[in-house]
Design a protein around this motif. Structure first.
Motif, PDB file in Angstrom:
ATOM      1  N   CYS A 230       0.873  -1.506   0.122  1.00 42.13           N
ATOM      2  CA  CYS A 230       0.108   0.067   0.382  1.00 42.13           C
ATOM      3  C   CYS A 230       0.480   1.140   0.291  1.00 42.13           C
ATOM      4  O   CYS A 230       2.008   1.124   1.098  1.00 42.13           O
ATOM      5  CB  CYS A 230      -0.854  -0.172   1.118  1.00 42.13           C
ATOM      6  SG  CYS A 230      -2.171  -0.789   1.227  1.00 42.13           S
ATOM      7  N   GLY A 231       0.195   2.247  -0.589  1.00 38.56           N
ATOM      8  CA  GLY A 231       1.279   3.590  -1.024  1.00 38.56           C
ATOM      9  C   GLY A 231       1.414   3.907   0.374  1.00 38.56           C
ATOM     10  O   GLY A 231       0.796   3.342   1.683  1.00 38.56           O
ATOM     11  N   GLY A 232       2.635   4.680   0.690  1.00 37.17           N
ATOM     12  CA  GLY A 232       2.199   6.022   2.556  1.00 37.17           C
ATOM     13  C   GLY A 232       1.842   6.394   2.701  1.00 37.17           C
ATOM     14  O   GLY A 232       0.773   7.265   1.719  1.00 37.17           O
ATOM     15  N   VAL A 233       1.218   6.960   3.574  1.00 38.80           N
ATOM     16  CA  VAL A 233       0.020   7.399   4.432  1.00 38.80           C
ATOM     17  C   VAL A 233       0.676   8.679   5.331  1.00 38.80           C
ATOM     18  O   VAL A 233       0.862   8.829   5.870  1.00 38.80           O
ATOM     19  CB  VAL A 233      -0.739   6.621   5.274  1.00 38.80           C
ATOM     20  CG1 VAL A 233      -1.633   6.818   6.005  1.00 38.80           C
ATOM     21  CG2 VAL A 233      -1.615   4.946   4.309  1.00 38.80           C
ATOM     22  N   ILE A 234      -0.738   9.844   4.963  1.00 37.64           N
ATOM     23  CA  ILE A 234      -0.188  11.059   5.560  1.00 37.64           C
ATOM     24  C   ILE A 234      -1.536  10.927   6.394  1.00 37.64           C
ATOM     25  O   ILE A 234      -2.307  11.219   6.186  1.00 37.64           O
ATOM     26  CB  ILE A 234       0.152  12.148   4.772  1.00 37.64           C
ATOM     27  CG1 ILE A 234      -0.957  12.574   3.778  1.00 37.64           C
ATOM     28  CG2 ILE A 234       1.177  11.883   4.481  1.00 37.64           C
ATOM     29  CD1 ILE A 234      -0.864  13.332   2.942  1.00 37.64           C
TER      30      ILE A 234
END
Ligand code: ZN
Length: 411
Positions: A230-234
């Protein structure tokens, strides 16, 4: 559900910060309210100073039989209905983490201030927390007078009067004081009821989106295959505007890189893959409560809060970052937060001194390069994304501790 301007059903209506002295029972109270609380704070220094805030979302329910507010089942056994969705931000109480507290105050709408009945009042940190809320313009405050099971009725009433006297003339002047026992879960329903009475701030839906990043994560388990990553989370708060899945966004100041021995910041460009608020997936996010955005970024870029303090908007909409700022300063009269209630007069800001500044969720160090009356110019260690008229928290180092000394307005 409670009525509001934008009728949210999937996002918390309010972000409530829990503040108070370190041993006054915040964590226990949060556990009683939310039923979950495992997040811990880290004091590690990173990017200058790390911001690490705890989060929890919950739905306040109202009992249809007895009318009490709860987050679980009602004690009377009556049927409950969902009343309001809110999120909590735990701002650390440790004095070393004043910076974190200020960063947290940037993303909250209201504060729950916890004061222990069995400790002397006011504690220096309680004073400092009130000042921090004042600096950030947080006017809606609920005071929980906690640990009432540990004192006599007389002692409790005496402290209640002391609190009343103390908040007079401060931003918390109209705060309601709710007596509770966090440990036993007594009177938590009264706290919840007060939360449902808080005013919901008017949100700006039409401006350019501005997302304040308070946390960033890599949500993948170790050993996940590249195709499943999963892509990076902010994580943080959408202060204004609307964000949608598929939006191309930019993050500033962004990535730190070294180039010929010089530190440079590179804007990150990415795309919104998914958005989540509590347990709800969102196609479109409005400015309310806390929000997590999954991006198309390599998760290695977002792990361990590496992007906390940054801001995000649609690509091309953020102003260029700056390494110097000018602000109009308003200093407090005296330093609070020091031991045993001792306070000392705050001296004027001097050329060449270093100050810690909090701007939105960003914390940076500034070296004073110019002072003209109440206008101060600083060279920043970490650049910031400047928004005119932004409120800045200013702290000065006293014997190894950062103490809030006033606020500034970005010119
Ligand atoms: Zn009931």
């Amino acid at each position: 559900m409670r009525e509001n301007q934008i009728t949210l059903t999937k996002q918390p209506l309010l972000n409530i910060g829990i503040v108070g002295h370190i041993d006054h029972g915040k964590t226990t109270l949060l556990y009683q309210i939310t039923g979950k609380w495992t997040d811990t704070h880290s004091e590690e220094l990173k990017r200058g100073i790390t911001i690490k805030l705890g989060y929890a979302d919950m739905i306040i329910k109202k009992c249809e039989r007895c009318g009490k507010f709860t987050t679980k089942e009602c004690e009377c056994g009556g049927k409950t209905r969902d009343f309001e969705y809110v999120s909590f931000v735990d701002a650390p109480g440790h004095e070393m983490l004043m910076a974190t507290m200020l960063g947290g105050a940037a993303i909250i709408d209201a504060a729950l201030l916890v004061i222990a009945a069995n400790e002397p009042f006011p504690q220096p940190q309680t004073k400092e927390h009130l000042l921090a809320l004042e600096t950030k313009g947080i006017k809606q405050i609920i005071i929980a007078q906690n640990k009432l099971d540990l004192v006599s009725k007389e002692e409790a009433l005496k402290q209640y009067e002391d609190i009343k006297k103390f908040i007079k003339g401060t931003i918390a002047e109209n705060a309601i004081i709710v007596p509770i026992c966090g440990q036993q879960g007594i009177n938590i329903d009264a706290i919840l009821e007060e939360i449902t009475r808080l005013e919901i701030p008017k949100r700006d839906l039409t401006g350019e989106p501005l997302f304040l990043i308070a946390r960033s994560f890599d949500i993948n388990r170790p050993g996940t295959s590249p195709e499943e990553l999963c892509g990076g989370v902010i994580g943080g708060t959408l202060k204004r505007g609307i964000l949608k899945i598929g939006d191309e966004i930019e993050i500033k100041p962004g990535l730190v890189r070294k180039k010929h021995e010089q530190v440079i910041y590179e804007t990150i460009k990415t795309k919104i893959i998914a958005m989540r608020s509590g347990n709800n997936d969102l196609k479109e996010a409005l400015p309310s409560g806390s929000l997590a955005i999954q991006t198309s970024l390599d998760p290695a870029l977002t792990k361990a809060d590496s992007l906390s303090g940054c801001v995000a908007s649609l690509t091309g909409k953020l102003p260029p970052i700056v390494n110097k700022i000018k602000m109009k300063v308003n200093l407090f009269k005296e330093v609070v937060g020091s031991k045993s209630g001792e306070s000392s007069k705050i001296e004027q800001i001097k050329i060449a001194e270093n100050l810690m500044l909090s701007i939105n969720t960003a914390i940076t160090l500034g070296n004073v390069i110019n002072v003209k009356k109440d206008e101060v110019e600083l060279a920043l260690k970490i650049p910031v994304v400047p928004f005119k008229n932004e409120i800045i928290g200013i702290a000065r180092n006293y014997k190894g501790h950062w103490r809030l000394i006033g606020s500034g307005v970005l010119l």
